[in-house]
Structure formats: C-alpha cells, structure tokens
Design an enzyme around this catalytic site. Structure first.
Site, PDB file in Angstrom:
ATOM      1  N   ALA A  10       0.817  -1.222   0.000  1.00  0.00           N
ATOM      2  CA  ALA A  10       0.000   0.000   0.000  1.00  0.00           C
ATOM      3  C   ALA A  10       0.851   1.272   0.000  1.00  0.00           C
ATOM      4  O   ALA A  10       0.750   2.115  -0.910  1.00  0.00           O
ATOM      5  CB  ALA A  10      -0.934  -0.023   1.207  1.00  0.00           C
ATOM      6  N   ALA A  11       1.700   1.412   0.999  1.00  0.00           N
ATOM      7  CA  ALA A  11       2.488   2.647   1.111  1.00  0.00           C
ATOM      8  C   ALA A  11       3.516   2.734  -0.009  1.00  0.00           C
ATOM      9  O   ALA A  11       3.669   3.773  -0.664  1.00  0.00           O
ATOM     10  CB  ALA A  11       3.172   2.711   2.478  1.00  0.00           C
ATOM     11  N   ARG A  21       4.585  10.121 -11.158  1.00  0.00           N
ATOM     12  CA  ARG A  21       3.706  11.101 -11.789  1.00  0.00           C
ATOM     13  C   ARG A  21       4.226  12.522 -11.559  1.00  0.00           C
ATOM     14  O   ARG A  21       4.170  13.375 -12.427  1.00  0.00           O
ATOM     15  CB  ARG A  21       2.291  10.966 -11.206  1.00  0.00           C
ATOM     16  CG  ARG A  21       1.249  11.531 -12.122  1.00  0.00           C
ATOM     17  CD  ARG A  21      -0.149  11.292 -11.630  1.00  0.00           C
ATOM     18  NE  ARG A  21      -0.477   9.888 -11.464  1.00  0.00           N
ATOM     19  CZ  ARG A  21      -1.617   9.459 -10.943  1.00  0.00           C
ATOM     20  NH1 ARG A  21      -2.514  10.318 -10.523  1.00  0.00           N
ATOM     21  NH2 ARG A  21      -1.860   8.179 -10.828  1.00  0.00           N
ATOM     22  N   CYS A  42      -6.375  -6.397   2.952  1.00  0.00           N
ATOM     23  CA  CYS A  42      -7.651  -6.300   3.667  1.00  0.00           C
ATOM     24  C   CYS A  42      -8.679  -7.292   3.129  1.00  0.00           C
ATOM     25  O   CYS A  42      -9.627  -7.654   3.822  1.00  0.00           O
ATOM     26  CB  CYS A  42      -8.228  -4.889   3.550  1.00  0.00           C
ATOM     27  SG  CYS A  42      -7.014  -3.618   3.866  1.00  0.00           S
ATOM     28  N   VAL A  79      15.909  -6.096   0.958  1.00  0.00           N
ATOM     29  CA  VAL A  79      16.853  -5.031   1.323  1.00  0.00           C
ATOM     30  C   VAL A  79      17.348  -5.325   2.736  1.00  0.00           C
ATOM     31  O   VAL A  79      16.560  -5.377   3.680  1.00  0.00           O
ATOM     32  CB  VAL A  79      16.203  -3.640   1.208  1.00  0.00           C
ATOM     33  CG1 VAL A  79      17.190  -2.563   1.634  1.00  0.00           C
ATOM     34  CG2 VAL A  79      15.744  -3.408  -0.222  1.00  0.00           C
TER      35      VAL A  79
HETATM   36  P1  FAD Z   1       2.551  -3.981   4.024  1.00  0.00           P
HETATM   37  O1  FAD Z   1       1.265  -4.233   3.349  1.00  0.00           O
HETATM   38  O2  FAD Z   1       2.897  -4.845   5.209  1.00  0.00           O
HETATM   39  O3  FAD Z   1       3.712  -4.107   2.958  1.00  0.00           O
HETATM   40  C1  FAD Z   1       5.053  -4.052   3.315  1.00  0.00           C
HETATM   41  C2  FAD Z   1       5.853  -4.840   2.308  1.00  0.00           C
HETATM   42  O4  FAD Z   1       7.226  -4.633   2.559  1.00  0.00           O
HETATM   43  C3  FAD Z   1       5.623  -6.342   2.382  1.00  0.00           C
HETATM   44  O5  FAD Z   1       5.182  -6.841   1.144  1.00  0.00           O
HETATM   45  C4  FAD Z   1       6.992  -6.909   2.746  1.00  0.00           C
HETATM   46  O6  FAD Z   1       7.280  -8.132   2.101  1.00  0.00           O
HETATM   47  C5  FAD Z   1       7.922  -5.814   2.257  1.00  0.00           C
HETATM   48  N1  FAD Z   1       9.191  -5.780   2.962  1.00  0.00           N
HETATM   49  C6  FAD Z   1       9.378  -5.727   4.305  1.00  0.00           C
HETATM   50  N2  FAD Z   1      10.675  -5.676   4.595  1.00  0.00           N
HETATM   51  C7  FAD Z   1      11.346  -5.704   3.416  1.00  0.00           C
HETATM   52  C8  FAD Z   1      12.715  -5.688   3.075  1.00  0.00           C
HETATM   53  N3  FAD Z   1      13.661  -5.594   3.999  1.00  0.00           N
HETATM   54  N4  FAD Z   1      13.057  -5.751   1.761  1.00  0.00           N
HETATM   55  C9  FAD Z   1      12.093  -5.823   0.799  1.00  0.00           C
HETATM   56  N5  FAD Z   1      10.778  -5.840   1.087  1.00  0.00           N
HETATM   57  C10 FAD Z   1      10.412  -5.779   2.375  1.00  0.00           C
HETATM   58  N6  FAD Z   1      -6.585  -2.169   7.003  1.00  0.00           N
HETATM   59  C11 FAD Z   1      -7.716  -1.450   6.921  1.00  0.00           C
HETATM   60  O7  FAD Z   1      -7.639  -0.226   6.923  1.00  0.00           O
HETATM   61  N7  FAD Z   1      -8.938  -2.043   6.807  1.00  0.00           N
HETATM   62  C12 FAD Z   1      -9.083  -3.405   6.792  1.00  0.00           C
HETATM   63  O8  FAD Z   1     -10.187  -3.926   6.662  1.00  0.00           O
HETATM   64  C13 FAD Z   1      -7.910  -4.194   6.905  1.00  0.00           C
HETATM   65  N8  FAD Z   1      -7.997  -5.541   6.911  1.00  0.00           N
HETATM   66  C14 FAD Z   1      -6.854  -6.270   6.979  1.00  0.00           C
HETATM   67  C15 FAD Z   1      -6.968  -7.661   6.999  1.00  0.00           C
HETATM   68  C16 FAD Z   1      -5.831  -8.441   7.071  1.00  0.00           C
HETATM   69  C17 FAD Z   1      -5.963  -9.935   7.099  1.00  0.00           C
HETATM   70  C18 FAD Z   1      -4.550  -7.833   7.116  1.00  0.00           C
HETATM   71  C19 FAD Z   1      -3.314  -8.674   7.186  1.00  0.00           C
HETATM   72  C20 FAD Z   1      -4.429  -6.452   7.110  1.00  0.00           C
HETATM   73  C21 FAD Z   1      -5.582  -5.656   7.040  1.00  0.00           C
HETATM   74  N9  FAD Z   1      -5.511  -4.270   7.058  1.00  0.00           N
HETATM   75  C22 FAD Z   1      -6.657  -3.528   7.003  1.00  0.00           C
HETATM   76  C23 FAD Z   1      -4.215  -3.564   7.177  1.00  0.00           C
HETATM   77  C24 FAD Z   1      -3.675  -3.145   5.823  1.00  0.00           C
HETATM   78  O9  FAD Z   1      -3.589  -4.273   5.002  1.00  0.00           O
HETATM   79  C25 FAD Z   1      -2.311  -2.503   6.023  1.00  0.00           C
HETATM   80  O10 FAD Z   1      -2.495  -1.319   6.746  1.00  0.00           O
HETATM   81  C26 FAD Z   1      -1.562  -2.189   4.745  1.00  0.00           C
HETATM   82  O11 FAD Z   1      -1.337  -3.337   3.983  1.00  0.00           O
HETATM   83  C27 FAD Z   1      -0.214  -1.550   5.081  1.00  0.00           C
HETATM   84  O12 FAD Z   1       0.510  -1.327   3.937  1.00  0.00           O
HETATM   85  P2  FAD Z   1       2.086  -1.107   3.996  1.00  0.00           P
HETATM   86  O13 FAD Z   1       2.495  -0.852   2.600  1.00  0.00           O
HETATM   87  O14 FAD Z   1       2.433  -0.133   5.042  1.00  0.00           O
HETATM   88  O15 FAD Z   1       2.680  -2.492   4.539  1.00  0.00           O
END
Ligand code: FAD
Length: 443
Positions: A10-11, A21, A42, A79
């Site tokens: 996501a982030a 962009r 999610c 990383v």
């Molecule tokens: P992440 O999605 O955790 O992505 C981080 C990525 O970084 C991962 O793919 C990981 O492999 C990668 N990474 C980590 N370390 C390294 C490294 N050293 N080198 C390379 N890659 C690395 N939120 C809501 O708001 N509503 C909901 O209904 C909801 N339901 C959810 C249900 C479930 C089952 C889960 C698990 C989460 C849910 N969430 C929900 C939370 C939401 O999914 C997260 O807030 C969101 O995915 C966060 O995004 P992110 O990019 O910060 O982190």
C-alpha cells in the site's frame, strides 16, 4: 534523481505512483522481498470466506503494468542494509543469493508490520498460520481443505473477520482471547460484550480470559494447550497483533518513536536526511490527542505513501494525521469507531463523558430497519467531540462513523454534530438520525 522504495504494497506502491507522476524524469525502483506487489491484504478474509473468488482478485496492478508506467519493480529482492552516508542500500536477490549495493537519492522505507508470533507459535507443526500477505492466505486456504476444527488465537478485528470466514466454510471454530473480552483495543467494554454475543450467535465458541501455553501434535497440529485446558484443532490461526518492521530504519540511524514505530514528520521524513518512512511501520499524528500513534491501517498507509512520493520527487505534501477510525464486520454485525473511546480518553486524563443510544438505523417503520447502537463521547466543559463507537445489525449502517471522523479532523464540537444537515429518507435513517439523537443527548 533515483528514488528507491523498500516494500511494494500500500504505502510503497502509492509512493512509487505519485513520485513517478510528479517527476517523470526520476528513476523509481521498488524492491519487494515477497512474490506480489500492489494488492489489498484487507481482502484476505473474504477470499478465505468465499465472498471474493481468488487471491488474484486482490491484486490491483501486476509488476508488468507497473513497469509499463515507468516504475521499476524487483520482486524477491530483500533489502538487508542501509548506508545513509553513502546513500546506498544492500539488496539481496533471493533467487541467486547475490547481494549488491544500490544507490539512492531518496529512500522510502515502507516495510509494514509483521504478525507477532509468541514462542509457542514458533513451531515446525503443520497447520499453524498467521495471516499477513497473499502467500499466508494461500497457505491457510490449503490447510483448511479437509480440516474440521479451527482455533483462532486473538479476538482483534482480523481474528473476528476470520471467525466468520471459517464458519462460512463449515468449520467448527474456537476463538481464544487473553483479555476479558474481544475487540478490546477498539471499543469500550459494554460494546465489546455485544460483539462477543454476535460471534457466539454465529456459532463460534468464544473463550476470553484464556492464555495459550503451547501446541500439541505430531507433524501436524492437533490441539492448543491453554491455562484452562486443551482445545482440539487441526488448524490454528495466530492473530495476536503486529509489530512494525523497523530494522532497516534503525540500520539507517532513524529515530524510533515512543510507540516503537518509525518517527516521521508531516512530510514523512525520518530523522535521517534523504530517508522517508510510510505505512504500517511509521507513526502518525493523532489529531484529537496531538500525540504520535501507531495505528496500522490501509488508508493511512496509502495516504502516507502518497505524501512521501510527492516529497521524494521534489514536491510539497503533508500528511494531516489520523483520528483513529476503524471499521470491520463479523457475521451480521458492523463495528466502527473513531476518535477516542471513553476508556482511552480517561487513560489520557481527558474529562470525557459518553452517551449510549440504541435505536434503529432506518426509519423505525421500515421493514429493513435493524438495531443500531451509538456511543458518542465528548469532553466535559468544552463540548469538544472526542469520538464515536457504532454497532449495527445492517453492517453497512456503521459507515455513518465517517460523519464523526470528518468532524474530528476539524476539532468539531458535539453541538456542530447536532447542527449538521444529515441526509434523511426512511430507507436510510430516521428523520433524526441516531448520530443527531446522540449529539442532542450529549450536548
Ligand atoms: P505492508 O502491506 O505490510 O507491505 C510491506 C511490504 O514490505 C511487504 O510486502 C513486505 O514483504 C515488504 N518488505 C518488508 N521488509 C522488506 C525488506 N527488507 N526488503 C524488501 N521488502 C520488504 N486495514 C484497513 O484499513 N482495513 C481493513 O479492513 C484491513 N484488513 C486487513 C486484513 C488483514 C488480514 C490484514 C493482514 C491487514 C488488514 N488491514 C486492514 C491492514 C492493511 O492491510 C495494512 O495497513 C496495509 O497493507 C499496510 O501497507 P504497507 O504498505 O504499510 O505495509
């Protein structure tokens, strides 16, 4: 300009799109240690429960689509280090095991969180799962084939969503929670009890105040040992919380906040020049308390990523913060909250007062009207709106939490909520919507 992003969900992907962009001449490269990027975690419980056809449906953009838009995506690249002085990251290709230094001008750490695995959950036994990403979901899905008894450890929103999904697949489900009630981090106690009652109505054996001590089984899990006896299970899902992945930020020399997540300013900059953090691994400003909090959720991650992407590409954007809004569904019940609960406000020393209104979501005479419960919380003396909690049997009816969330962003008052011109027709609400009734009583 070379922008390097670690983590492609996501982030990370929001940042990559925005950066590309904003500055099409910049080189944007995303390193993701997993197999998939750009997907909605999610949705995992809904694939498992059968409301979404396949895990593939959760993927928003494939690496090929992203590359076509000028974003470099390297899957299975971990990383493992940061040299913030030299502005390089160490990247290990998981296929070959080879490591190389990759230069950056701007670095975004968007590494998310990891599920907490207590000691007893670190086991070679098959059938023991966490749920964080698509491979976790696929592994759990495979494990559920032919299984009859599931035990979910943890009564937070993921455990409660999964309880519904596993019941829908015909399993008998026991849910264990160490705290006195489920949904303890989201709601005040009386509302927690109603959530538990709903999950029990859905056929789940909910046991609160239970501590897990270990697992039993040979090769495959056969049970969960607790301080109150044994629970038989051929699948165990551990959903006891998450911790932010801060190792890289720490390696870069970035400051961590009081919550343990990465400290960032409103531009998503860490304490190290050229290094940004966004998403579940970062803290955010809570606009009600003005404190830094760690509330890892999807919209927040996307929004922080967007802000980081613009800033890394040379623009100017700020993340305004969160108000602690959350929503989920379990069985027929919608559950939502925003701002502070009465308990949270009191813990912060805020003089809070709450009212409970139990009514119907639509006009009482409408055949589709079902019960709704609103707990509205305000500050004694100032009339400042502090928060709301909602439960509704028509689960989508709790989405009216957004009205309160929007007001909290502007430090609105209970009186302003009462004066709001909310939409009305019988199949949507009573003429005095339940939020207005609550504001009137609190005001
Ligand atoms: P992440 O999605 O955790 O992505 C981080 C990525 O970084 C991962 O793919 C990981 O492999 C990668 N990474 C980590 N370390 C390294 C490294 N050293 N080198 C390379 N890659 C690395 N939120 C809501 O708001 N509503 C909901 O209904 C909801 N339901 C959810 C249900 C479930 C089952 C889960 C698990 C989460 C849910 N969430 C929900 C939370 C939401 O999914 C997260 O807030 C969101 O995915 C966060 O995004 P992110 O990019 O910060 O982190």
């Amino acid at each position: 300009m070379r922008i390097v992003i670690v983590g492609g969900v996501a982030a990370g992907m929001s940042a990559a799109s925005r950066a590309q962009r904003h500055n099409p001449r910049a080189e944007v490269v995303v390193f993701e240690r997993g197999e998939v990027v750009s997907y909605g975690a999610c949705g995992l419980p809904y694939v498992l429960g059968g409301q979404v056809n396949s895990f593939d449906d959760l993927v928003a953009r494939t690496p090929e689509q992203l590359r076509a838009r000028g974003i470099g995506v390297r899957l299975r690249h971990d990383v493992t280090g940061v040299d913030a002085k030299a502005r390089t990251v160490t990247v290990t290709d998981r296929a070959t095991g080879r490591s190389a230094a990759e230069p950056y001008d701007r670095l975004l750490i968007a590494t998310g969180v990891s599920p907490v695995r207590p000691d007893w959950a670190r086991t070679p036994l098959k059938g023991v799962h966490v749920l964080r990403d698509i491979p976790d979901g696929q592994a759990l899905d495979a494990s559920l084939q032919g299984a009859r008894r599931a035990c979910i450890v943890g009564g937070g929103y993921i455990g409660l969503e999964l309880a519904e999904a596993l019941r829908a697949r015909g399993l008998s489900v026991v849910l264990l929670e160490q705290a006195p009630e489920v949904a303890g981090r989201m709601l005040d106690r009386p509302l927690q009890q109603q959530v538990r009652a709903e999950v029990e109505r859905g056929g789940v054996d909910v046991r609160c105040g239970v501590t897990v001590q270990g697992l039993t089984g040979q090769g495959r899990v056969s049970g969960v040992q607790t301080d109150q006896g044994q629970v038989r299970a051929d699948v165990v899902v551990v959903a006891v919380g998450v911790r932010p992945n801060v190792e890289l930020a720490r390696a870069a020399g970035a400051r961590l906040g009081r919550t343990g997540a990465v400290a960032v300013n409103l531009r998503q900059e860490t304490s190290v020049a050229g290094v940004y953090a966004a998403g579940d691994n970062a803290e955010a400003l809570h606009r009600v308390t003005r404190r830094r909090v760690h509330i890892p959720l999807g919209l927040t991650a996307n929004r922080m990523g967007r802000v980081a992407g613009v800033n890394m590409a040379g623009g100017e954007a700020r993340f305004p913060g969160v108000v602690g809004t959350g929503i989920f569904k379990t069985f027929e019940l919608g559950v939502a909250r925003t701002g502070l609960t009465q308990t949270e406000a009191e813990a912060l020393g805020i003089k809070a007062v709450s009212v409970d209104v139990q009514s119907t979501d639509y006009a009482g005479y409408h055949e589709a009207a079902r019960p709704i419960h609103v707990r509205l919380t305000g500050e004694r003396g100032t009339g400042r709106l502090l928060g709301a909690q909602l439960l509704a049997q028509n689960h989508e009816s709790v989405k009216r939490v957004d009205v309160v969330a929007a007001l909290l962003h502007t430090r609105g008052t209970v009186q302003q909520l009462f004066e709001a011109d909310l939409a009305y027709a019988p199949p949507f609400s009573g003429v005095w919507d339940v939020l207005l009734v609550a504001a009137d009583r609190l005001g």
